[in-house]
Write a protein that holds these residues in place. Sequence first.
Motif, short mmCIF file in Angstrom:
data_model
loop_
_atom_site.label_atom_id
_atom_site.label_comp_id
_atom_site.label_asym_id
_atom_site.label_seq_id
_atom_site.Cartn_x
_atom_site.Cartn_y
_atom_site.Cartn_z
N ASN A 1 13.95 11.22 -10.63
CA ASN A 1 13.50 10.77 -11.89
C ASN A 1 12.36 9.21 -10.89
O ASN A 1 13.48 8.19 -10.26
N PRO A 2 12.14 9.92 -9.86
CA PRO A 2 10.91 8.87 -8.89
C PRO A 2 10.47 7.28 -9.89
O PRO A 2 10.77 6.48 -8.84
N ILE A 3 9.78 7.20 -10.80
CA ILE A 3 9.55 6.29 -11.51
C ILE A 3 10.88 4.97 -11.51
O ILE A 3 10.98 3.74 -10.51
N ALA A 4 11.72 5.53 -12.13
CA ALA A 4 13.32 4.57 -11.62
C ALA A 4 14.35 4.44 -10.74
O ALA A 4 14.27 3.78 -10.16
N LEU A 5 14.03 5.45 -9.52
CA LEU A 5 14.13 4.93 -8.40
C LEU A 5 13.66 3.73 -7.26
O LEU A 5 14.07 3.44 -7.21
N LEU A 6 11.98 3.94 -7.93
CA LEU A 6 11.11 3.04 -7.43
C LEU A 6 11.24 1.43 -8.10
O LEU A 6 11.09 0.66 -7.13
N ALA A 7 11.76 1.71 -8.97
CA ALA A 7 11.69 0.43 -9.74
C ALA A 7 12.66 0.00 -9.48
O ALA A 7 13.30 -1.64 -9.79
N GLU A 8 14.06 0.20 -8.72
CA GLU A 8 15.11 -0.12 -7.84
C GLU A 8 14.87 -0.36 -6.62
O GLU A 8 15.96 -1.20 -5.86
N MET A 9 13.60 -0.22 -6.19
CA MET A 9 13.31 -0.74 -4.86
C MET A 9 12.36 -2.17 -4.73
O MET A 9 11.16 -1.71 -5.34
N THR A 10 12.10 -2.56 -3.87
CA THR A 10 10.86 -3.71 -3.16
C THR A 10 9.97 -2.85 -2.44
O THR A 10 10.59 -1.38 -2.28
N ALA A 11 8.98 -3.33 -2.57
CA ALA A 11 7.81 -2.46 -1.56
C ALA A 11 8.44 -2.52 -0.34
O ALA A 11 8.34 -1.95 0.83
N GLU A 12 8.99 -3.70 0.18
CA GLU A 12 9.20 -3.86 1.90
C GLU A 12 11.02 -3.51 1.87
O GLU A 12 10.86 -2.29 2.93
N GLN A 13 11.57 -3.19 0.63
CA GLN A 13 12.50 -2.24 0.72
C GLN A 13 12.32 -0.79 1.33
O GLN A 13 12.64 0.25 2.07
N VAL A 14 11.45 -0.31 0.32
CA VAL A 14 10.84 1.10 0.64
C VAL A 14 10.00 1.42 2.22
O VAL A 14 10.39 2.01 2.56
N ALA A 15 9.24 0.48 2.48
CA ALA A 15 8.49 0.79 3.44
C ALA A 15 9.22 0.69 5.04
O ALA A 15 9.53 1.12 5.84
N GLU A 16 10.53 -0.11 4.57
CA GLU A 16 11.82 -0.43 5.85
C GLU A 16 12.66 1.32 5.54
O GLU A 16 12.35 1.67 7.53
N ARG A 17 12.83 1.68 5.20
CA ARG A 17 13.76 3.02 4.04
C ARG A 17 12.43 3.95 5.41
O ARG A 17 12.86 4.70 5.99
N ALA A 18 11.44 3.91 4.53
CA ALA A 18 10.31 4.58 5.18
C ALA A 18 9.87 4.97 7.00
O ALA A 18 9.83 6.33 7.53
N SER A 19 10.58 3.50 7.57
CA SER A 19 10.12 3.45 8.75
C SER A 19 11.47 3.91 9.42
O SER A 19 11.39 5.05 10.42
N GLU A 20 12.41 3.49 8.79
CA GLU A 20 13.50 4.45 9.05
C GLU A 20 13.74 5.74 9.26
O GLU A 20 13.98 6.22 10.66
N MET A 21 13.17 6.60 8.85
CA MET A 21 13.51 8.29 8.23
C MET A 21 11.37 8.67 9.06
O MET A 21 11.68 9.98 8.55
N ALA B 1 0.51 -1.27 0.32
CA ALA B 1 0.19 -0.27 0.41
C ALA B 1 0.50 1.29 -0.30
O ALA B 1 1.01 2.18 -0.48
N LEU B 2 2.50 1.12 0.74
CA LEU B 2 2.65 2.38 1.01
C LEU B 2 3.80 2.86 0.11
O LEU B 2 3.65 4.17 -1.18
N TYR B 3 4.34 1.53 -1.06
CA TYR B 3 5.07 1.67 -1.98
C TYR B 3 3.91 2.45 -3.70
O TYR B 3 4.13 3.16 -4.24
N GLY B 4 2.22 2.01 -3.54
CA GLY B 4 1.35 2.15 -4.11
C GLY B 4 0.78 3.84 -4.40
O GLY B 4 0.96 4.66 -5.31
N LYS B 5 0.98 3.93 -2.99
CA LYS B 5 0.73 5.74 -2.79
C LYS B 5 2.16 6.05 -4.02
O LYS B 5 1.93 7.80 -4.08
N LEU B 6 3.49 6.01 -3.44
CA LEU B 6 4.31 6.39 -4.09
C LEU B 6 4.41 6.72 -5.40
O LEU B 6 4.64 7.10 -6.76
N GLN B 7 3.95 5.62 -5.76
CA GLN B 7 3.81 5.44 -7.44
C GLN B 7 2.68 6.21 -7.85
O GLN B 7 2.99 6.95 -8.52
N THR B 8 1.63 6.17 -7.26
CA THR B 8 0.61 7.36 -8.08
C THR B 8 1.34 9.14 -7.79
O THR B 8 0.77 9.19 -8.94
#
Length: 733
Positions: A62-82, A24-31
Amino acid sequence: MSQVQEPSLAALARENWTEVTPQALYGKLQTIARNLWWSWKPEVGQLFRDLDPVRWRQLDHNPIALLAEMTAEQVAERASEMAMITRINQAHRRLHDYLTKTDHTWGAREAGVLGSKPVAYFSAEFGMHESVPIYSGGLGILSGDHIKSASGLGIPLIAMGLFYDQGYFKQHLDSEGYQQEEYVNTKVATQPMEPAVGKDGKPIMVSIETRNGALNAKVWLVRVGRVKLYLLDCDVEGNSPQDRELTSRLYGGDTRTRIRQELVLGIGGVKALRALGITPGAYHLNEGHSAFAPLEVIHERMQDDGLSFDDALREVAQQTVFTTHTPVPAGHDRFDAGLIEEHLGPTRDKLGISHDQLMGLGRVEPQNGEETFTMTVIGLKLSRRANAVSSLHGVVSRRMWANLWPWRVEEEVPIGHITNGVHVPTWLALPMRQMYDRYLGVDWQSKMYDPETWQGIYQVDPGELWETHHALKSRCLDFVRRRLSRQCRRRSEDEAHVDAARLALDPAALTIGFARRFATYKRADLFLKRLDDIAELINDTNRPVQFIFAGKAHPADEPGKGFIKKIANLRNDPRFAGRVVFVEDYDMNVARHMIQGVDVWLNNPRRPLEASGTSGMKVVLNGGLNCSILDGWWGEAYNGKNGFSIGNGTQHVDTAITDQRDADHLYEVLRDEVVPLFYDRDADGLPHQWIERMVNSIATLAARFSAHRMVQDYVKLCYLPAAGGLSSEMGMR
């Protein structure tokens, strides 16, 4: 526009990222990433930077290119850390509200008739962000700013352009300082694009008939806030290998390539609108590249409503707005009769007109068989509202095209002017915006087009303004040093050169910026005419001066490339080493750093060949001062206290004399006005008279030269009358 408060520490502490699924978090960033709204919201863009600052920079933001290099789990973990989860949710909610809550926009109040009959805005290029490389320079940036402000104001507007999968070229200088061009394929998967679909849910394809076969194009959709931008792409099955590459490069190829691109943009663009089920109330042709479009609209009216060609032309012209951008004759596309018949012959057949009639639409003298077909001429003939892009450019344009209306005196030639403006949120540095929030009121962005909004800047603390500017200047110089070091390494230069690049430029020195297309009439080399005198200014121990240059020359412009070489090679002269630098590969990112950080923005075109010039408007927003020839926008902006003027607004009939005279004036204004004012400091190190000019510049120019004001002018003077709303005399005939 309401200001969104950062989440409190308590709110962040309450976050439990496990309650939000990674998907869900990853999807919001994609949107968020897939709508370029984020690009003019720095606090939203910061979300992507915080995910991985290094890759963010390497991927051209480029946010789309950046997100393409990360999994949803990696994004969620980084979002929690920050502690980013609340910020992500907040940004997603803001985007949703922005797109859906439009009842209280300026457009809803003032442009209601366009709600059912939107504006169709055609342009050959759109500069919206460096990560979407389908622009080359000023025209594209202006188009991007136009549709962003239309979005912010809530103007019902649809944009139409071309998708260039190799864009404009990447620029590198070789060891001799000569410009080299490199074309890089853009990956569609990393762009905020999706196939445009019709009412049947199927991807849209358009086909344009020519005498030697059809040109086919698919249509992409890019979301720019509330505005939908459609891009036509010829890389499709059914086209010849050559035609599949037709839209690969912006301003590349020969004359035949150019007319085929313009056929796709104009005729194909109107066909795409029909396939989308859109019936515009007004057609805005931004420059002559799209001037074939009204011919297809005329055909539609003849087919749908049974009108004759003449009657359809009359009605379509009433709906059409044409903007001319160049007073330089070479900037107007011209085609011979053979190319016109090859590409517009089938359209001519459908219109029921002869070859001579068609050619006459593009000629100043319709019966002159020796005259070529000019896109600006057909744009003017097929529109009832035409405008230049500054007051002086209006004068020049009326003179240039007066022969189209030989029965009128020059002053009555029906070409008005709407001076360009810039999209404030795109070009305004975040620290400056935060300062404006304090002095202009938290809702100032919703009234940025009102001059009264900016008067609060007179209450600013001089020290705060100066420190804010100095911080931005330091950031600019750090950026330039990184780019210079990278340039040295790419050329395999020794460590001594790399180290010198790291130490180039002095934060305490007066810093002058010059960045734009290196066309010869823009005279980037003007200061070289007084090179020894400029060297003395640069090397003054107590009052040093330094220059930052950037810009591209067209691949076919050898004189422009020569200008770049001369300026770039000054680094080999001990008098200029580390004080005059050239930054490669000018784009929106380089522009952003420069216009936000320099002390003075230099513009010295050969008057009156600068139609408008918008880079200096961006400098105003960030506290820089303009030093310019009284041409384009500066001719109507300068009041004697909000910047500096080079010369007195006249030019000699002999261009060599004009150039030397302007070079003398440039040196004199730097020596006698700019340098002394910058270095006149009080006991606290503040240049109070300089700061007064900064304040006066912001207060008198920010509203007048905003894209919001510009788009409002187009709505009131052009779009509403074209769509059958209010009446206007601007550009009427």
